[in-house]
Design an enzyme around this catalytic site. Structure first.
Site, PDB file in Angstrom:
ATOM      1  N   GLU A  64       0.808  -1.227   0.000  1.00  0.00           N
ATOM      2  CA  GLU A  64       0.000   0.000   0.000  1.00  0.00           C
ATOM      3  C   GLU A  64       0.840   1.276   0.000  1.00  0.00           C
ATOM      4  OE1 GLU A  64      -0.685  -2.535   2.049  1.00  0.00           O
ATOM      5  OE2 GLU A  64      -2.727  -3.180   1.556  1.00  0.00           O
TER       6      GLU A  64
ATOM      7  N   HIS B 101     -10.693  -5.082   9.946  1.00  0.00           N
ATOM      8  CA  HIS B 101     -11.340  -4.947   8.633  1.00  0.00           C
ATOM      9  C   HIS B 101     -12.740  -4.350   8.772  1.00  0.00           C
ATOM     10  CE1 HIS B 101      -8.208  -7.844   7.583  1.00  0.00           C
ATOM     11  NE2 HIS B 101      -8.437  -7.612   6.318  1.00  0.00           N
TER      12      HIS B 101
END
Lengths: 341, 327, 335
Positions: free
Chosen positions: C70, C139
């Protein structure tokens, strides 16, 4: 130094194989961890035939860290496979100068032999300062015509046998030719080739602009090597013993008098125009025809010269000694040195 | 005058020398003025490393983008950022490159291909990948270039960028300016893989190490890497081994260095002296020509400082502008 | 022409229409094509939940799978945005912020200011937010407050497909960095969505339900909880106005003030943790600016100050419910 305790020197260059040939060619880079493993294999070979003292060149690029760690582990595990390793007391500059100084200090310390891990450049540096101390090479560099890759364990055994006095000198040692360059009184050597190129700056050192090649002098010329000397090897080979060299004059006109394909760098097979070539006799100072340019020693631009310099190249025979690994091993086997009972 | 043996024209050699000298004098002057307490904040000087920035930047044009780091003055000057605006910026003036809002660590000029100095070490590498990606997608032959020190080469961003550039085959070059010290910490200790060529190889990239104090070595190697990237040959790494004349930041007593290290380096490894020796020995440039540049550069830096000191300060209105394009 | 479209398909359509309109729009992210370099289909996934499915077939290499990296690719998207592209980068879950936040808040957010107004960074970072998927603590978070805190970033969090399409189109066209938050529990939710392209300006809240007795401010999934509460309260004769903020930065406080000035009561609903949340931010502004309009103490309905739990029974307790919202409204009505 005690005759009973021969010492072997090891000069492992951590900075070879880092140059522009990784871009302009597909040259490899022998990683630092691999170099350390090569040193350990040398040490194992040396240790197995009785060498207990090894003197190494210090460096800060990682080989020493890895070797020291592994030797410590070996001691922790109660092994006595490896000789003791001492490092020369010298400042590290991380340049070729380190190899020169290390070779000089090893000669002064009367080592029996110096094992060189590096390319043509490192070998040249060592030869320039080792005097009559015999050397044995393991190739690590990019553009290597002089050292061959041999399994370091075997090199360690062969050098160890020689250093222990177990192989007769006439079997163990070979004499070698080299080239001497004189540029306004400054003397430099090359082990394999001296190339004259049009670039008049040292820059990134390597040679890859074939259109700038002017002249080539070689001490020996084989056909199965990489680098400039292969040009002479293709035209008119000469081995490492015969007391003569070759001089080649390039032709950059189109079309040239002779055209050949030569593997001048790893992965680079270049079209090269040749004007003529001739035999280079020993001990005759040959004036370089070009008026200005730079001089590449064993494939790396080292010096630039101009009209006033009038550089010369001289072939020297019996210039330095190397250890014939194959002959040492054969002799060792014959005299049962490698058998325990 | 004898024939020019160098791969740059005489004019370009003069430009290169002027750039290197400008960086040197800019930094030397900041060192003095910072010591006098005239400059606010943190300042990291590039003096000693000029051959790297200039040897590389001589190959670039405004379309090529560089992502710099905290030690960015040299990159800015070599990439063509206005020296007077830079000085005004470092003095916190509204006439500065960034209207006094960025300071030494954030000088940028995207129109010149300078994506910004950066106070976050390693942060520039992904940005340079973005510049390379933009060149690739927009179909021009610009490149992205990331400047990282030996210290920041341990950042995840740098290592991730090597991988990203490799898998996307981006026209990006990662320059590691290895001056031996991450702030005060030795590269010998802090970098486990001791060769940047090995490290690049670990990501499938070719890497090259050059003597960063040798302008011509940097210039020639960078030229090959850049040509390769422009032609679609993909990313690569260039390690310039160099010398930092000053400390990590101004005010650093540098007690971690060896005794006499700075003096020795200034005497023997000064890239400007080395450059001068090459070009004068070859008879291409004369000491007089170079001395004339020295004089002009000193006058430029003097003028830059004078103008910076007399330039207006930002006002309260400037505090809240330039956050968004629209909000 | 309007037809019913899911939130997920509205996002897909917005990207498709903008990529068609503007050749500088590219998109990158982990698995957004799905299967690059794998032995099976080249366009296997179209995003981990299939949101970008089919776009690769239409736009080819302008959609790029990324390594699982990322920091590098979010940074590359930001760098590319300063160099003439208009990238959309998908950060699969906003929870992954921690591994790339520097590129967002120290780089993208600050370029324009640090460089004295000389940079534009038209990047859109799409990310899934919110709970209800039993996806546990890493998440499921609603990290909108963290990004809203940062000057230089714009933050969008739509509650329905219509807004998602219009706001995403605006995000892509916007010249500032935008974090576009997609509530994963709304992907299947359908409303009427016009086929043609349209942009919804930032900083304009939507009155999801008109009412006179109390103002409930919410965004994302919480708009639905607030509306559900309002419908239930209507049966008891309590008439609530529900304001959907739609964008958190910029934020439309004027609409909130106007509503509170008429109702005198404020309930802020936020799926984020309570401290320094959107709810506390809105409450603080109302209290500071129009204190005298308030008839009762404002109420905040948020997740507790805990990570998001895994066990469905716990997660259901964690996410603010319509009942909790209704209770809060009743509390303000009591005074």
């Amino acid at each position: 130094m005690n005759k009973m305790l021969p010492t072997v020197g090891i000069i492992a260059n951590p900075v070879s194989a880092r140059d522009i040939r990784r871009i302009v060619a597909h040259a490899g880079n022998l990683q630092v961890t691999d170099r350390a493993n090569i040193v350990l294999r040398l040490l194992a070979g040396l240790g197995a035939v009785g060498i207990r003292q090894v003197l190494m060149m210090p460096e800060n690029a990682g080989i020493r860290h890895h070797v020291t760690r592994d030797l410590k582990r070996s001691v922790n595990m109660g092994e006595r496979r490896f000789p003791d390793v001492d490092y020369l007391d010298m400042a590290v500059t991380a340049s070729t100068d380190d190899s020169v100084r290390a070779a000089r200090m090893m000669r002064e310390a009367r080592v029996s032999a110096i094992i060189v891990l590096g390319g043509d450049g490192t070998h040249r540096a060592v030869v320039s300062a080792c005097g009559d101390v015999p050397i044995a090479g393991v190739s690590s560099g990019t553009n290597n015509a002089f050292p061959k890759f041999k399994e370091p364990t075997i090199v360690g055994l062969a050098v160890g046998l020689t250093a222990m006095g177990a192989v007769p000198p006439e079997v163990a040692f070979q004499s070698n030719k080299m080239l001497e360059v004189d540029i306004s009184g400054r003397k430099e050597i090359a082990l394999v080739d001296v190339a004259i190129v049009a670039e008049r700056f040292v820059g990134a050192r390597a040679l890859w602009h074939t259109e700038n090649f002017k002249e080539l002098y070689v001490s020996f010329a084989e056909t199965e090597v990489i680098g400039m000397s292969v040009v002479a090897g293709i035209l008119d080979p000469v081995d490492r013993k015969t007391p003569e060299g070759r001089r080649v004059v390039f032709d950059n006109s189109n079309p040239p008098r002779h055209l050949l394909q030569a593997p001048i760098a790893p992965g680079v097979i270049a079209d090269i125009g040749i004007d003529y070539w001739e035999v280079l006799l020993p001990d005759v100072a040959f004036p370089i025809a070009e008026k200005e340019g730079s001089i590449a020693l064993d494939g790396e631009r080292e010096l630039s010269f101009s009209k006033n310099d009038q550089p010369t190249v001289t072939l020297r025979t019996n210039a330095f000694r190397t250890i014939d690994v194959a002959a040492c091993m054969k002799s060792g086997a014959k005299t049962r040195l490698l058998r325990i009972n | 005058m004898s024939k020019n043996p160098f791969p740059l024209s005489k004019d370009d050699l003069l430009i290169a020398y002027r750039m290197m000298k400008t960086i040197r004098e800019f930094e030397e002057r900041l060192h003095v003025d910072f010591g006098r307490g005239e400059i606010p904040g943190f300042v990291h000087l590039y003096a000693g490393e000029e051959a790297s920035a200039v040897g590389i930047m001589m190959h670039l044009n405004d379309q090529d983008q560089i992502a710099s780091n905290h030690r960015g003055h040299g990159h800015c000057i070599a990439k063509g950022v206005d020296v007077k605006e830079m000085m005004a910026e470092i003095y916190g003036k509204v006439s500065g490159s960034c209207r006094g809002k960025g300071g030494s660590m954030h000088i940028a000029d995207l129109s010149k291909g300078m994506m910004g100095a950066n106070g976050i070490l390693g942060a520039g590498s992904p940005l340079a990948c973005g510049a390379g990606l933009a060149a690739q997608k927009l179909g021009h032959n610009g490149i992205g270039m990331s400047f990282t020190g030996d210290g920041a080469s341990n950042q995840g961003t740098f290592l991730e960028s090597l991988n990203l550039a490799a898998v996307w085959n981006l026209p990006v070059i990662f320059v590691v300016e290895n001056n031996g010290y991450a702030e005060s910490t030795s590269v010998d200790w802090a970098v486990a893989v001791d060769s940047y060529v090995d490290r690049a190889a670990g990501f499938g990239l070719p890497g090259v190490t050059v003597d960063g104090t040798e302008f011509f070595a940097v210039y020639e190697a960078a030229g090959e890497l850049i040509k390769r990237a422009r032609e679609g040959g993909g990313p690569s790494l260039l390690e310039c081994k160099m010398i930092r004349f000053f400390g990590h930041f101004e005010g650093d007593a540098q007690t971690y260095k060896a005794e006499g290290e700075n003096e020795y380096n200034r005497k023997h490894h000064d890239c400007l002296k080395i450059f001068r020796a090459h070009v004068t020995k070859a008879g291409v440039l004369s000491d007089e020509e170079l001395d004339a540049i020295d004089t002009q550069v000193l006058a430029l830096i003097d003028a830059a400082v004078e103008e910076a000191i007399s330039a207006p300060l930002p006002t309260a209105d400037d505090l809240t502008t330039d956050v968004y394009v629209s909000y | 022409m309007a037809r019913t479209l899911s939130f997920k398909d509205a996002v897909n359509e917005a990207i498709d229409q903008e990529m068609t309109r503007d050749p500088t729009v590219i998109m990158m992210g982990e698995d957004i094509v799905g299967g690059t370099g794998s032995p099976g289909e080249a366009d296997a996934w179209g995003g981990v939940l299939g949101v970008t499915k089919g776009l690769y077939a239409k736009h080819g290499d302008r959609l790029m799978d990324t390594p699982l990296s990322e920091s590098a690719y979010i940074g590359a998207a930001i760098g590319a945005a300063t160099c003439g592209l208009r990238p959309i980068a998908e950060l699969m879950f906003l929870d992954f912020l921690g591994v790339c936040f520097d590129q967002m808040y120290n780089q993208a957010a600050k370029f324009r200011y640090m460089f004295g107004g000389k940079a534009e960074t038209p990047v859109t970072i799409r990310a899934m937010v919110g709970g209800g998927f039993r996806a546990a603590a890493q998440h499921s978070q609603m990290l909108t407050p963290i990004i809203t805190h940062v000057p230089g970033l714009k933050v969008v969090c739509p509650s329905n497909a219509y807004d998602a399409k219009g706001l995403l189109i605006q995000s892509i066209r916007d010249n500032d960095p935008v974090i576009f938050c997609e509530h994963k529990n709304l992907y299947a939710h359908e409303v009427d969505v016009p086929e043609e392209s349209y942009a919804i300006p930032f900083g304009e809240a939507n009155i999801a339900r008109e009412g006179t007795d109390a103002t409930i401010v919410a965004y994302g999934l919480m708009v639905h909880r607030a509306t559900e509460a309002a419908e239930n309260l209507a049966k008891d004769g309590i008439d609530c106005e529900v304001i959907d903020l739609r964008t958190l930065s910029p934020i439309d406080m004027d609409t909130v003030y106007e509503s509170v000035e008429s109702t005198g009561r404020l309930i802020c609903v936020d799926e984020a943790n309570p401290r320094c949340s959107i709810a506390s931010d809105v409450t603080a502004s109302v209290t500071q600016e129009i204190f005298s309009s308030l008839k009762a103490a404002p109420q905040l309905v948020t997740a507790p100050h805990t990570p998001v739990p895994f066990s469905p029974v716990l997660e259901d307790l964690y996410i603010p419910s319509a009942e909790q919202v209704a209770d809060a409204v009743r509390k303000t009505m009591a005074t």
